[in-house]
Design an enzyme around this catalytic site. Structure first.
Site, mmCIF file in Angstrom:
data_model
loop_
_atom_site.group_PDB
_atom_site.id
_atom_site.type_symbol
_atom_site.label_atom_id
_atom_site.label_comp_id
_atom_site.label_asym_id
_atom_site.label_seq_id
_atom_site.Cartn_x
_atom_site.Cartn_y
_atom_site.Cartn_z
ATOM 1 C CG ASP A 190 -2.347 0.255 0.910
ATOM 2 O OD1 ASP A 190 -2.570 1.149 0.083
ATOM 3 O OD2 ASP A 190 -3.224 -0.408 1.473
ATOM 4 C CG ASP A 277 -9.651 1.349 -0.529
ATOM 5 O OD1 ASP A 277 -8.673 1.414 -1.303
ATOM 6 O OD2 ASP A 277 -9.536 1.202 0.697
HETATM 7 C C1 GLA Z 1 -5.985 0.901 1.645
HETATM 8 C C2 GLA Z 1 -6.081 -0.095 0.497
HETATM 9 C C3 GLA Z 1 -7.100 -1.156 0.822
HETATM 10 C C4 GLA Z 1 -6.766 -1.837 2.143
HETATM 11 C C5 GLA Z 1 -6.622 -0.800 3.257
HETATM 12 C C6 GLA Z 1 -6.075 -1.398 4.536
HETATM 13 O O1 GLA Z 1 -7.152 1.644 1.761
HETATM 14 O O2 GLA Z 1 -6.385 0.555 -0.704
HETATM 15 O O3 GLA Z 1 -7.177 -2.105 -0.221
HETATM 16 O O4 GLA Z 1 -5.565 -2.564 1.992
HETATM 17 O O5 GLA Z 1 -5.738 0.236 2.865
HETATM 18 O O6 GLA Z 1 -6.003 -0.450 5.556
#
Ligand code: GLA
Length: 635
Positions: A190, A277
């Site tokens: 990430d 997301d």
């Molecule tokens: C980010 C990523 C997600 C997930 C969260 C975990 O938002 O884009 O896919 O991994 O972090 O905190």
């Protein structure tokens, strides 16, 4: 805006200044090589399960093992769902002073192997079940949870230094731990730590976190250190090479389309997130889908676009919304997205299993040719996607984006098949078969996607259009000077801000560059008034690498698209074979009819297609759209 303009002007000036001395580094110089990533183990898109959409950071060993067991009991493992990935929430702290990461053993009891904690017995157990195992980290010092969802469970504990669980400054140490010691097979990295800790952030001022000058600005590429963020992700790639040894691995980039990852993600990782997301709501699924639809040429075996994990089973995609759930699944399959289930598989129902377990649709995703579906017809209501499969047949999806029924027509031409011969369609949900000539009309229920496998008589016998083999065409240099967000992306209301503030405008730099069966910026292919429905559209000052699977001849018609600005200047089209110039057009200008360009490519492994602009065509912020119409490899 003014900042972007300033950068563009600066960029052009720098290019002009540097060209004579930097001739060796000229990105248009053919190399005879394929430059997109092929390291790691992702010849087809990865499939499996992840804890995040099901549990957020409230993850534990029992939940993971139960979902793993469900993959086996339901036989989903046997049709390809092999990765079982832990996302955010597994870590407890970074021990001081040696920096070793410690696991939250209260949630992963098998990791309590002494002072050092280890996931080795956990991964051994999953490996023994015939599965592969994934772990999660961040490119910065801190995690997404710490920065953006601090109220979620299982945040790292301890002092400021102990809570720095991200890779920054520990790449080698952590990758060695994950791969050489703990035996993981998959790593998601990430990017929150490289984005959310500016010196003036309240969480930094309060003393909770150390500042890290942001390398990524989600809202602005002008405020992003593109080279800096790329370098960090490359360091991880190098460390994986070193520490995974001969074991296959998957490297999953999670930079949400920011940081100009559109241009370099395919060269660095096995999968690269194109959007922020996904959420279990229809409009958000549209947003994420739209970030990949124009990017078929940026996905190949070894380097896939990733519009985020599946939310089938939850919210707007639960068992009571089967049209929506099926659409989400089928579209992800067609677009070669990783098929990573984000559902608590302990609760799996037969209806949901029928979706995840549709082997015909999974086969579209896992097809060995690795061609992401191409947008054949586009509108805000209905979209038609066509995916060329290894055996020459086509996957087809007719997608109703709206909440009303919609009429749609599929034509043989959209499949690049003869309209005068039978086209056979097999519905991959109902398994019913039918055939048509010329075109067929269908009615789509609200939010429905019809998915077919189509066979017929190919319009191009003895060859394959380049837009039918997008998995073998790599825009090594796509001509984009000033990266722009894609304005066609559906702007959903995000759950993180709601309707507060001014709204989240498309912020992902994925626009322009190379497109299959379209000109850059989603325009139709049209040269001097003549329409083409097939070809590769790209900007001048570009170089495409094409893998040649045994064809003897390359043929195209080349010219400048009518959508082009500026109109002055010219572009020369060159065909190279394994680093040797094979054919070259005269300088082509705006408004000139496309001219044929052919080359013998028997025995050539890598064909390169270079479009060199000069004059205004080369120096504009948006170079001329250079069209390789009807481009094909022929026997
Ligand atoms: C980010 C990523 C997600 C997930 C969260 C975990 O938002 O884009 O896919 O991994 O972090 O905190």
């Amino acid at each position: 805006m003014s900042r972007v303009r300033t950068l563009a002007t600066l960029g052009t000036a720098l290019v002009a200044l540097c060209t004579p001395i930097a001739a060796l580094a000229d990105p248009l110089t053919p190399t005879g090589k394929w430059s997109a990533n092929t390291d790691g183990s992702a010849a087809v898109p990865p499939m499996g399960w992840s804890s995040w959409n099901a549990f957020n950071s409230d993850v534990d060993e029992e939940k993971v093992l139960a979902s793993a067991q469900a993959l086996i009991d339901t036989k989903l493992r046997d049709i390809g769902y092999r990765y079982v990935n832990i996302d955010d929430g597994w870590w407890l702290k970074r021990r001081q002073p040696d920096g070793r990461l410690l696991i939250r053993t209260s949630h992963f009891p098998s990791a309590a192997t002494g002072a050092d904690t280890s996931f080795r017995s956990f991964t051994d157990r999953l490996h023994a079940m015939g599965l592969k195992v994934g772990i999660y980290s961040d490119i910065g010092r801190n995690s997404c949870g710490q920065i953006y969802t601090p109220d979620f469970k299982n945040q790292p504990e301890g002092s400021v230094a102990e809570r720095e669980v991200g890779l920054y400054g520990h790449v080698d140490q952590d990758i060695r731990l994950f791969f050489a010691e703990w035996n993981f097979d998959f790593l998601k990295v990430d990017g929150c730590g490289a984005r959310g800790l500016p010196v003036d952030a309240p969480r930094v001022k309060s003393g909770l976190y150390r500042a890290l000058t942001p390398l990524v600005d989600m809202q602005s590429l002008g405020g992003t250190d593109i080279a800096g963020i790329r370098r960090l992700y490359e360091q991880v790639h190098t460390a994986l090479h070193t520490h995974a040894g001969d074991r296959p691995y998957v490297y999953s980039l999670c930079l949400w389309g920011a940081g100009d990852v559109r241009a370099w993600g395919k060269d660095v990782g096995n999968t690269s997130r194109t959007s922020d997301d996904i959420q279990p709501v229809w409009p958000r699924m549209l947003t994420n889908l739209d970030t990949v639809t124009h990017r078929a040429l940026y996905a190949h075996p070894g380097s896939w676009n990733d519009p985020d994990m599946l939310f089938v089973g939850t919210g707007d995609f639960d068992a009571a919304h089967s049209a929506e759930a099926r659409s989400h699944f089928a579209l992800w399959a067609m677009l070669n997205a990783p098929l990573i289930i984000g559902y608590d598989l302990r609760k799996l129902t037969p209806d949901l299993l029928a979706i995840f377990g549709n082997a015909d649709i999974v086969a579209l995703n896992q097809d060995s040719a690795g061609n992401q579906a191409v947008l054949a017809y586009d509108s805000s209501e209905v979209q038609t996607f066509v995916k060329t499969l290894a055996d020459g047949s086509k996957g087809v999806a007719l997608f109703n984006r709206t909440a009303s029924p919609a009429k749609a027509v599929l034509t043989a031409e959209q499949l690049k098949m003869l309209p005068t011969a039978d086209v056979r369609l097999k519905d991959l949900w109902t398994k019913k078969e039918q055939s048509f000539r010329k075109e067929i009309a269908v009615t789509l229920a609200p939010h429905e996607t019809l998915v077919f496998r189509a066979t017929g008589t190919r319009r191009l016998p003895g060859g394959l259009y380049l837009s039918e083999q997008t998995g073998r065409v790599n825009p090594a240099t796509d001509g984009v000077v000033v990266p722009q967000p894609d304005p066609t992306i559906y702007q959903s209301i995000t759950p993180w801000t709601g309707t507060r503030g001014g709204g989240e405008h498309p912020q992902y730099g994925g626009w322009g560059g190379a497109e299959a069966d379209r000109a850059p910026y989603g325009k139709l292919l049209r040269v001097a008034g003549t329409d083409f429905d097939t070809g590769i559209g790209v900007l001048a000052n570009s170089r495409l690498e094409v893998r040649n699977q045994g064809y003897a001849r390359f043929a195209a018609k080349v010219g400048i698209n009518d959508s082009g600005q500026p109109r002055s200047g010219t572009t020369v089209f060159e065909v190279w074979g394994d680093g040797r110039l094979l054919a070259k057009s005269r300088p082509m200008g705006f408004g000139e009819a496309a001219v044929p360009l052919e080359a013998k490519v028997a025995g050539v492994l890598i064909v390169e297609l270079v479009a060199r602009g000069s004059g205004a065509a080369a120096n504009a912020a948006t170079p001329q759209p250079a069209i390789w119409a009807d481009a094909a490899l022929l026997k």
